[in-house]
Design a protein around this motif. Structure first.
Motif, PDB file in Angstrom:
ATOM      1  N   TYR A 183      85.803  94.425  23.875  1.00  0.00           N
ATOM      2  CA  TYR A 183      85.207  95.175  25.034  1.00  0.00           C
ATOM      3  C   TYR A 183      84.294  94.314  25.817  1.00  0.00           C
ATOM      4  N   THR A 184      83.549  93.638  25.004  1.00  0.00           N
ATOM      5  CA  THR A 184      82.654  92.549  25.595  1.00  0.00           C
ATOM      6  C   THR A 184      83.096  91.428  26.241  1.00  0.00           C
ATOM      7  N   ALA A 185      84.360  91.172  25.713  1.00  0.00           N
ATOM      8  CA  ALA A 185      84.958  89.838  26.638  1.00  0.00           C
ATOM      9  C   ALA A 185      85.644  90.272  27.726  1.00  0.00           C
ATOM     10  N   ILE A 186      86.246  91.477  28.006  1.00  0.00           N
ATOM     11  CA  ILE A 186      86.575  92.201  29.212  1.00  0.00           C
ATOM     12  C   ILE A 186      85.588  92.401  30.022  1.00  0.00           C
ATOM     13  N   HIS A 187      84.655  92.747  29.771  1.00  0.00           N
ATOM     14  CA  HIS A 187      83.551  93.225  30.484  1.00  0.00           C
ATOM     15  C   HIS A 187      82.455  91.992  30.513  1.00  0.00           C
ATOM     16  N   GLN A 188      82.873  90.873  30.517  1.00  0.00           N
ATOM     17  CA  GLN A 188      81.975  89.747  30.364  1.00  0.00           C
ATOM     18  C   GLN A 188      80.934  89.756  31.269  1.00  0.00           C
ATOM     19  N   ASN A 189      79.511  89.374  30.906  1.00  0.00           N
ATOM     20  CA  ASN A 189      78.450  89.273  32.003  1.00  0.00           C
ATOM     21  C   ASN A 189      77.948  90.680  32.607  1.00  0.00           C
ATOM     22  N   THR A 190      78.634  91.418  32.131  1.00  0.00           N
ATOM     23  CA  THR A 190      77.816  93.036  32.592  1.00  0.00           C
ATOM     24  C   THR A 190      76.950  93.377  31.490  1.00  0.00           C
ATOM     25  N   TRP A 191      76.463  94.383  31.506  1.00  0.00           N
ATOM     26  CA  TRP A 191      75.415  95.148  30.838  1.00  0.00           C
ATOM     27  C   TRP A 191      76.120  95.280  29.503  1.00  0.00           C
ATOM     28  N   LYS A 192      77.222  95.822  29.660  1.00  0.00           N
ATOM     29  CA  LYS A 192      77.997  96.206  28.385  1.00  0.00           C
ATOM     30  C   LYS A 192      77.969  94.999  27.327  1.00  0.00           C
ATOM     31  N   ASP A 193      78.317  93.806  28.133  1.00  0.00           N
ATOM     32  CA  ASP A 193      78.532  92.627  27.421  1.00  0.00           C
ATOM     33  C   ASP A 193      77.118  92.175  26.585  1.00  0.00           C
ATOM     34  N   THR A 194      76.157  92.096  27.363  1.00  0.00           N
ATOM     35  CA  THR A 194      74.891  92.212  26.845  1.00  0.00           C
ATOM     36  C   THR A 194      74.271  92.943  25.884  1.00  0.00           C
ATOM     37  N   ALA A 195      74.737  94.214  26.032  1.00  0.00           N
ATOM     38  CA  ALA A 195      74.483  95.137  24.697  1.00  0.00           C
ATOM     39  C   ALA A 195      74.968  94.775  23.742  1.00  0.00           C
ATOM     40  N   GLY A 196      76.289  94.550  23.634  1.00  0.00           N
ATOM     41  CA  GLY A 196      77.187  94.012  22.699  1.00  0.00           C
ATOM     42  C   GLY A 196      76.624  92.995  21.638  1.00  0.00           C
ATOM     43  N   MET A 197      76.247  91.867  22.681  1.00  0.00           N
ATOM     44  CA  MET A 197      75.570  90.738  22.194  1.00  0.00           C
ATOM     45  C   MET A 197      74.276  90.788  21.511  1.00  0.00           C
TER      46      MET A 197
END
Lengths: 294, 336, 311
Positions: C119-133
């Motif tokens: 999920y985070t890879a597909i939505h890279q650089n969005t807030w979803k990615d940041t939250a996952g990271m």
């Protein structure tokens, strides 16, 4: 024709360090991490000045035992009445020294092993790499247990024990780097000119794997701190009454019901320290090789 | 009107908007390809050819690619306005693409037969098994033994991999084939084989083709029409005869001049002076002006439009020099 | 392929021999007189000497090691100084508990982190990615025994949802498994994300789209299958982490596994137990590594071919 000037601007030189720093500064997480670490190091360095070891850190005060965090004792007190704040801050010394010490020791050993394996290849390589694989396959707690049992519990021995797994990590990186560069022509020509092997390694090979090594150092310090605290938690790390964070948690475990803050606070210290190291390490990785980021 | 052409691109402009810069990859181009015609899109690396090709399939990566303007009519329907479902139906079925590097274009963990069959299964609604059988037929068509359908890409050589890629592209008999530098990554001898194969299959299946290349020799071999692209714009277009034998644009002249002359081997090579401009920082007016031996002040002031050459219906050139009816290229002065 | 497996199993033998030699040697140096411990405080010197003879403690090191090796083959690794029970038997009794714990932890970790990483890879650089990271970052930064303590404080003591320790029903498995699995999940999320990002850039993904595959198909069939390969390698490398984590989690939760066995034996200076347990652990690790390698071959046909050819 404005071309020559434009071209000159395009290739304006900056040293690798400046470039990396410039990129690193832009990373807020990394800067946060760096800031925290600087504060921590200062606190650790100054703690013998701020606290009197005999009195504040290990001195017992049974009247004030098991007090929850309050004005007089920011982090509360433990079962012997010792101020937890003083103990935690002092404990930073152990984590930092062990973390940095183990990693540096591992770096030296690992570089030697890795460069020998990579450079000479063949049998040397096989022996060294199988050896490393064996160490890697035994969980590092086990190796640490064996070594500490062998040498006896002390801070230095703990460092030696933890240096083993660090060494494996670095050996792998250096070996891979050496093998890619070994066959390149400028190394061959250095060899032909009569440069001794160790000089070739230091001058040509190490600079090329500098980036992954720097990143790995920061990250490994973090994992080492966790391992050290784990071993202290189990009672085979830094001997009592040293206020190492893992040891503090072990003591706190006995009072998990009535003084749970003893279990929470030292763990937070560990977590934030490692978090800061991870943020810095990630930031360094991005700054040293921006291509990897995308 | 649009139905006449298999492909009709109108005023396409595509930019890549990155942190560092805004890359103007394609800056207003018009291309038409008729039924059963082959168009060669010629230009150096960085001219915007691949971006154009990806746009036809609406596959320009977004971010950072943004389609700033334009319409792309594929058999009468505007690709840029299609819904994802319509696009999925169209891709592989009405138009197919062959990529430049066969080494990386194939999925390493799927058998070749499955990869060809996937396209068939999607568009022709067949079961995986049936599609696999048909995939074997496709392999035969491109000259590979059917039994190899069970093999993985790493077991094939470069030329054979490209044949597999062709098989995938042609599996559903699309109307238009886009080939992006299909032979650039191959050995010279294999190049000829693959080109022959492509020519033959296109003829058999009565397809149109957009062939993207920087190799004029390949264009001469295969294409009926030619469009020359520079810095994201079309600078000259026409039939192969028009462009090869009656070239009008200074850049086209430069391209042909820079070809080594195999017959007169002592001759010096004549490169075009300078470098292609940075697409994030294009010069004003005609993009070729800084390198053009015929350039005048007027060239840098406005981007020249494509105008017909001597009233031709097929041959167009975008060069302000021709406002002067006396102007002709050095080569043309000899009466070419 | 079978040949390859057999070959790998045979290659285990020198590894085991070297490992057991090192451990045996190390432990034999740790001092403390076993005979004294066994005899008890009031034993007379002759009794102690007799025990020494019986245990063969007066023999030279090589002889002792040789006997030990002989014993290993038949599954006899001596007896615990503390419980007087057979070392091997004790280990094997406890092993299933740790495998259960480890298995549950890996399961939890994979179920959480694979989808999260994708999920985070597909939505890279969005807030979803940041939250996952951020989740992944915290997960790899916290000591897992501390997490265990936190979980006990919150879920056992304050909320009373789970027992504080010991092995009971399924609910007693939850907290320990989460403790071990959390760090693993954080790691796998990062690996999955970077592997997916790598794969998403590949040309064959564009080929798949150009064929008309739906985005979902492109990601799962083409992307994931390729992304899994480095992910499995990474998981395999972290298996020792699971064992380490088990040692700590079993201590915190009083879970009767081999981790706790090692810890208890160390505290009681039960040398045969420690020796035997650590050797068995390294054998276990080697077997796990082999299994991971085979799974890896299952996913990557290029490796499968290599293994079959070499065979």
């Amino acid at each position: 024709m404005a071309q020559p000037k434009e071209i000159k601007n395009q290739y304006k030189k900056r040293t690798l360090f400046q470039e990396t720093w410039r990129r690193l500064v832009k990373n807020r997480g990394a800067m946060l991490g760096l800031g925290f670490l600087v504060l921590l190091i200062l606190a650790a360095a100054l703690s013998p000045v701020l606290f009197n070891y005999e009195v504040d850190v290990i001195g017992q005060n049974m009247q004030e035992r098991l007090m929850a965090p309050c004005g007089a004792h920011w982090f509360g007190t433990d079962e012997y009445g010792r101020d937890l704040f003083a103990r935690v801050i002092y404990g930073a010394r152990y984590s930092l020294i062990i973390g940095v010490g183990s990693v540096l020791l591992g770096l030296v050993v690992g570089t030697i092993l890795g460069s020998q394996a990579g450079f000479h290849g063949g049998v040397t390589d096989s022996i060294i790499m199988r050896g490393i694989d064996i160490f890697y396959s035994i969980p590092n707690i086990m190796t640490a247990v064996v070594i500490v049992s062998l040498l006896g519990p002390s801070t230095v021995n703990l460092m030696i024990a933890l240096a083993f797994s660090c060494a494996s990590s670095f050996a792998r990186i250096v070996r891979a780097s050496v093998m890619t560069i070994r066959d390149q022509e400028y190394v061959e020509s250095s060899y032909a000119m009569g440069l001794p092997t160790w000089k070739i390694i230091v001058k040509h090979i190490l600079p090329n794997c500098l980036s992954p090594i720097i990143v790995q150092i920061t990250l490994l310090i973090g994992t080492t701190i966790i391992s050290a605290s784990s071993l202290s938690f189990l009672g085979i790390g830094v001997p009592a009454p040293a206020p190492e964070w893992g040891a503090l948690l072990s003591a706190g475990r006995g009072h998990i019901r009535d003084a749970s803050y003893m279990c929470i606070i030292p763990g937070l210290a560990i977590m934030f320290t490692v978090l800061a190291l991870n943020l810095l390490g990630d930031g360094l990785r991005d700054a040293l090789d921006p291509k990897l980021k995308k | 009107m649009a139905e006449e052409f298999v492909l009709d691109i109108k005023n396409l402009a595509v930019h890549y908007e990155t942190e560092d810069a805004d890359v103007h990859a394609v800056n207003g181009i018009d291309i038409v390809i008729g039924k059963k015609r082959t168009l060669g899109l010629v230009g150096e690396t960085g001219a915007g050819k691949t971006t154009t090709a990806l746009s036809i399939l609406n596959l320009v990566p977004n971010p950072p690619g943004v389609i700033k303007s334009g319409e792309i009519y594929l058999e009468g329907k505007d690709v840029l306005k299609m819904t994802p479902t319509e696009l999925e139906k169209m891709r592989g079925n009405d138009v197919a693409m062959i990529f430049q590097d066969p080494m990386t274009a194939l999925n390493p963990v799927m058998t070749v037969g499955d990869q060809i069959g996937e396209s068939i299964a999607i568009h022709q609604n067949l079961s995986k098994k049936d599609a696999f059988e048909k995939a074997k037929e496709m392999l035969k068509m491109v000259g590979i033994a059917e039994s190899r359908a069970y093999d993985y890409p790493h077991q094939f050589s470069g030329g054979m991999k490209q044949r597999v890629v062709i098989a995938i592209a042609l599996a559903c008999s699309p109307q238009l084939l886009i080939a992006d530098e299909p032979t650039t990554a191959l050995d010279v001898t294999i190049q000829a084989q693959v080109l022959e194969l492509m020519k033959q299959l296109i003829r058999e299946k009565e397809m149109s083709m957009l062939l993207i290349t920087h190799d004029l020799g390949v264009v001469a071999e295969v294409c009926e029409d030619v469009a020359v692209m520079y810095a994201g714009r079309i600078v000259e277009k026409g039939t192969a005869d028009d462009v090869f034998n009656h070239m009008r644009h200074p850049y086209t002249e430069g391209l042909f001049d820079s070809l080594p002359n195999l017959k007169e081997r002592g001759e010096e090579l004549v490169p075009i002076k300078g470098l292609m401009p940075d697409p994030s920082d294009l010069p004003p007016g005609c993009a070729f002006a800084p390198r053009c031996p015929y350039a005048t002040e007027a060239c840098s002031q406005a981007v020249p439009e494509l105008t017909a050459v001597d009233g031709s219906k097929t041959h167009f050139v975008a060069c302000s020099a021709y406002r002067n009816p006396e102007f002709s290229l050095r080569g043309n002065k000899d009466g070419r | 392929m079978l040949k390859y497996i057999l070959k790998r199993l045979v290659m285990l033998i020198p590894v085991i021999m070297v490992t057991s030699f090192l451990i045996f040697w190390a432990m034999s140096l740790t001092g403390g007189d076993p005979a004294l411990m066994l005899a008890g405080d009031n034993a007379k010197p002759e009794q102690i000497e007799q025990i020494r003879e019986e245990l063969g403690l007066n023999d030279p090191f090589i002889v002792r090691y040789g006997n030990y090796m002989k014993g290993m083959i038949t599954g006899d690794m001596g007896q615990s100084y503390v419980t007087k029970r057979d070392v091997f038997k004790t280990f094997m009794e406890r092993l299933p508990n740790t495998l259960m714990l480890g298995g549950a932890a890996v399961l939890i970790a994979v179920v959480v982190s694979l989808p999260l990483g994708i999920y985070t890879a597909i939505h890279q650089n969005t807030w979803k990615d940041t939250a996952g990271m951020i989740f992944a970052l915290f997960g790899t930064s916290m000591p897992n025994f501390w997490l265990g303590l936190m979980l006990i404080i919150l879920f056992s003591l304050k909320l009373g949802l789970f027992p504080t320790g010991g092995k009971g029903g399924l609910d007693s498995l939850v907290l320990p498994a989460v403790t071990v699995g959390f760090g693993l999940a954080a790691l796998i999320t990062r690996t999955t994300r970077s592997s997916m990002l790598d794969v998403l850039r590949q040309d064959y993904m564009t080929t798949a789209r150009a064929k008309g595959c739906s985005e979902k198909q492109v990601i799962t069939v083409h992307g994931l299958k390729n992304a899994l390969i480095p992910i499995i390698t990474a998981i395999g490398l972290q298996m020792s982490l699971v064992i380490t984590g088990s040692v700590l989690a079993e201590t915190v939760f009083s879970w009767p596994g081999i981790g706790r066995l090692v810890y208890d034996s160390i505290s009681k200076r039960d040398i045969p137990m420690v020796t035997g347990a650590i050797i068995m652990c390294s054998i276990l690790m080697c077997i796990i590594n082999l299994v991971v390698d085979l799974i890896y071959a299952f996913f990557d046909p290029r490796i499968k071919a290599q293994y079959s050819k070499k065979g």
